[in-house]
Design a protein around this motif. Structure first.
Motif, PDB file in Angstrom:
ATOM      1  N   PRO A  38       0.844  -1.148  -0.105  1.00 33.48           N
ATOM      2  CA  PRO A  38       0.057  -0.141   0.036  1.00 33.48           C
ATOM      3  C   PRO A  38       0.879   1.417  -0.003  1.00 33.48           C
ATOM      4  O   PRO A  38       0.368   2.426  -0.315  1.00 33.48           O
ATOM      5  N   ALA A  39       2.128   1.279   0.489  1.00 31.18           N
ATOM      6  CA  ALA A  39       2.867   2.368   0.346  1.00 31.18           C
ATOM      7  C   ALA A  39       3.196   2.736  -0.885  1.00 31.18           C
ATOM      8  O   ALA A  39       3.644   4.076  -1.207  1.00 31.18           O
ATOM      9  N   LEU A  40       3.067   1.869  -2.153  1.00 28.68           N
ATOM     10  CA  LEU A  40       3.149   2.415  -3.318  1.00 28.68           C
ATOM     11  C   LEU A  40       2.278   3.612  -3.786  1.00 28.68           C
ATOM     12  O   LEU A  40       2.572   4.263  -4.831  1.00 28.68           O
ATOM     13  N   PHE A  43       2.872   9.252  -2.820  1.00 31.29           N
ATOM     14  CA  PHE A  43       4.068   9.840  -3.588  1.00 31.29           C
ATOM     15  C   PHE A  43       4.956  10.450  -2.705  1.00 31.29           C
ATOM     16  O   PHE A  43       4.394  11.249  -1.833  1.00 31.29           O
ATOM     17  N   GLY A  44       6.184  10.287  -2.779  1.00 35.50           N
ATOM     18  CA  GLY A  44       7.149  10.919  -2.144  1.00 35.50           C
ATOM     19  C   GLY A  44       8.410  11.463  -2.895  1.00 35.50           C
ATOM     20  O   GLY A  44       8.404  11.256  -3.978  1.00 35.50           O
ATOM     21  N   LEU A  67       6.230  21.009  -6.258  1.00 34.29           N
ATOM     22  CA  LEU A  67       5.594  19.783  -6.514  1.00 34.29           C
ATOM     23  C   LEU A  67       3.914  20.143  -6.223  1.00 34.29           C
ATOM     24  O   LEU A  67       2.897  19.716  -7.139  1.00 34.29           O
ATOM     25  N   VAL A  68       3.518  20.845  -5.076  1.00 30.01           N
ATOM     26  CA  VAL A  68       2.361  21.165  -4.796  1.00 30.01           C
ATOM     27  C   VAL A  68       1.578  21.997  -6.000  1.00 30.01           C
ATOM     28  O   VAL A  68       0.482  21.813  -6.450  1.00 30.01           O
ATOM     29  N   ASN A  69       2.269  23.161  -6.222  1.00 28.44           N
ATOM     30  CA  ASN A  69       1.933  23.852  -7.262  1.00 28.44           C
ATOM     31  C   ASN A  69       1.667  23.233  -8.712  1.00 28.44           C
ATOM     32  O   ASN A  69       0.902  23.492  -9.553  1.00 28.44           O
ATOM     33  N   PRO A  74       3.718  15.794  -2.312  1.00 30.33           N
ATOM     34  CA  PRO A  74       4.229  14.860  -1.852  1.00 30.33           C
ATOM     35  C   PRO A  74       3.659  14.344  -0.572  1.00 30.33           C
ATOM     36  O   PRO A  74       3.353  15.008   0.135  1.00 30.33           O
ATOM     37  N   ARG A  75       3.425  13.006  -0.442  1.00 28.28           N
ATOM     38  CA  ARG A  75       2.945  12.747   1.039  1.00 28.28           C
ATOM     39  C   ARG A  75       3.959  12.322   1.946  1.00 28.28           C
ATOM     40  O   ARG A  75       3.987  12.372   3.167  1.00 28.28           O
ATOM     41  N   VAL A  76       5.128  12.025   1.345  1.00 28.74           N
ATOM     42  CA  VAL A  76       6.441  11.627   2.084  1.00 28.74           C
ATOM     43  C   VAL A  76       7.397  12.529   1.731  1.00 28.74           C
ATOM     44  O   VAL A  76       7.682  12.554   0.472  1.00 28.74           O
ATOM     45  N   VAL A  77       8.315  13.249   2.426  1.00 30.29           N
ATOM     46  CA  VAL A  77       9.578  13.758   2.028  1.00 30.29           C
ATOM     47  C   VAL A  77      10.672  13.405   2.826  1.00 30.29           C
ATOM     48  O   VAL A  77      10.688  13.260   4.197  1.00 30.29           O
TER      49      VAL A  77
END
Length: 82
Positions: A38-40, A43-44, A67-69, A74-77
């Motif tokens: 599920p980690a796939l 988006f990181g 990335l947001v714009n 990303p959900r993970v950095v």
């Protein structure tokens, strides 16, 4: 040991050959026999790709904002300075 497969479709031949090898060896499974983590679904972003060893809070913010714009927040950095 040698394994030979024959056919017309090269990609299918590779899949078949690996499936046979996986069955014979019993030490690995092919992608077709695995379930995706599920980690796939998350988006990181890793700072190394953009900043290398010059990581700083302003550069991290700039990368995340970009990335947001662009519509891909990303959900993970991962902060990585090498």
């Amino acid at each position: 040991a040698m394994l030979i497969v024959a056919g017309e479709e090269p990609y299918e031949l590779v899949h078949r050959a690996f499936a046979i090898a996986a069955d014979e060896m019993g030490t690995f499974r092919t992608l077709r026999d695995k379930t995706e983590s599920p980690a796939l679904d998350y988006f990181g972003w890793c700072t190394w790709d953009a900043c290398y060893s010059d990581v700083s809070p302003p550069l991290i913010r700039k990368g995340v904002d970009s990335l947001v714009n662009g519509g891909t927040p990303p959900r993970v950095v991962i902060v990585d300075d090498g």
